[in-house]
Write a protein that holds these residues in place. Sequence first.
Motif, PDB file in Angstrom:
ATOM      1  N   MET A  25      -2.017  83.599   4.085  1.00 50.45           N
ATOM      2  CA  MET A  25      -3.456  83.696   3.823  1.00 50.45           C
ATOM      3  C   MET A  25      -4.123  82.339   4.029  1.00 50.45           C
ATOM      4  O   MET A  25      -5.227  82.263   4.565  1.00 50.45           O
ATOM      5  CB  MET A  25      -3.719  84.225   2.412  1.00 50.45           C
ATOM      6  CG  MET A  25      -5.181  84.524   2.160  1.00 50.45           C
ATOM      7  SD  MET A  25      -5.980  85.602   3.376  1.00 50.45           S
ATOM      8  CE  MET A  25      -5.338  87.180   2.931  1.00 50.45           C
ATOM      9  N   ASP A  26      -3.452  81.255   3.647  1.00 50.17           N
ATOM     10  CA  ASP A  26      -4.014  79.914   3.860  1.00 50.17           C
ATOM     11  C   ASP A  26      -4.196  79.630   5.347  1.00 50.17           C
ATOM     12  O   ASP A  26      -5.217  79.081   5.759  1.00 50.17           O
ATOM     13  CB  ASP A  26      -3.129  78.840   3.226  1.00 50.17           C
ATOM     14  CG  ASP A  26      -3.236  78.820   1.708  1.00 50.17           C
ATOM     15  OD1 ASP A  26      -4.219  79.353   1.164  1.00 50.17           O
ATOM     16  OD2 ASP A  26      -2.327  78.258   1.067  1.00 50.17           O
TER      17      ASP A  26
ATOM     18  N   LYS B   7      -7.092  81.715   6.654  1.00 51.55           N
ATOM     19  CA  LYS B   7      -8.375  81.120   6.242  1.00 51.55           C
ATOM     20  C   LYS B   7      -8.722  79.920   7.114  1.00 51.55           C
ATOM     21  O   LYS B   7      -9.876  79.741   7.509  1.00 51.55           O
ATOM     22  CB  LYS B   7      -8.321  80.703   4.774  1.00 51.55           C
ATOM     23  CG  LYS B   7      -8.359  81.861   3.805  1.00 51.55           C
ATOM     24  CD  LYS B   7      -8.235  81.363   2.370  1.00 51.55           C
ATOM     25  CE  LYS B   7      -8.192  82.505   1.379  1.00 51.55           C
ATOM     26  NZ  LYS B   7      -7.966  82.038   0.000  1.00 51.55           N
TER      27      LYS B   7
ATOM     28  N   ALA C 113     -11.928  79.783   9.631  1.00 53.79           N
ATOM     29  CA  ALA C 113     -12.941  78.735   9.501  1.00 53.79           C
ATOM     30  C   ALA C 113     -13.142  78.008  10.828  1.00 53.79           C
ATOM     31  O   ALA C 113     -14.282  77.754  11.236  1.00 53.79           O
ATOM     32  CB  ALA C 113     -12.536  77.747   8.409  1.00 53.79           C
TER      33      ALA C 113
ATOM     34  N   VAL D 298     -12.810  85.795   7.163  1.00 59.03           N
ATOM     35  CA  VAL D 298     -11.434  86.300   7.130  1.00 59.03           C
ATOM     36  C   VAL D 298     -11.433  87.819   7.307  1.00 59.03           C
ATOM     37  O   VAL D 298     -10.562  88.376   7.975  1.00 59.03           O
ATOM     38  CB  VAL D 298     -10.739  85.884   5.814  1.00 59.03           C
ATOM     39  CG1 VAL D 298      -9.388  86.558   5.665  1.00 59.03           C
ATOM     40  CG2 VAL D 298     -10.582  84.369   5.757  1.00 59.03           C
TER      41      VAL D 298
END
Length: 68
Positions: A43-44, A47, A51, A57
Amino acid sequence: MELGEKIRQARLEAGLSQRQLCGDTITRNMLSLIENGNAKPSMDTLKLLAARLEKPVSFFLEEENQTS
């Protein structure tokens, strides 16, 4: 459309190479694996990619609606 395909399409629309999108955070090899559907981003990582591609997302996670 699969997650990796959406990331690749957004990257190409933004005019970025894999190296430009990765920066110093993830490897180009990892991005290639993600784009080809051979790996799933954390997920990081998702993201971060979202960005850099200036997309929410949710753009990468939501199912594409099938309309005729």
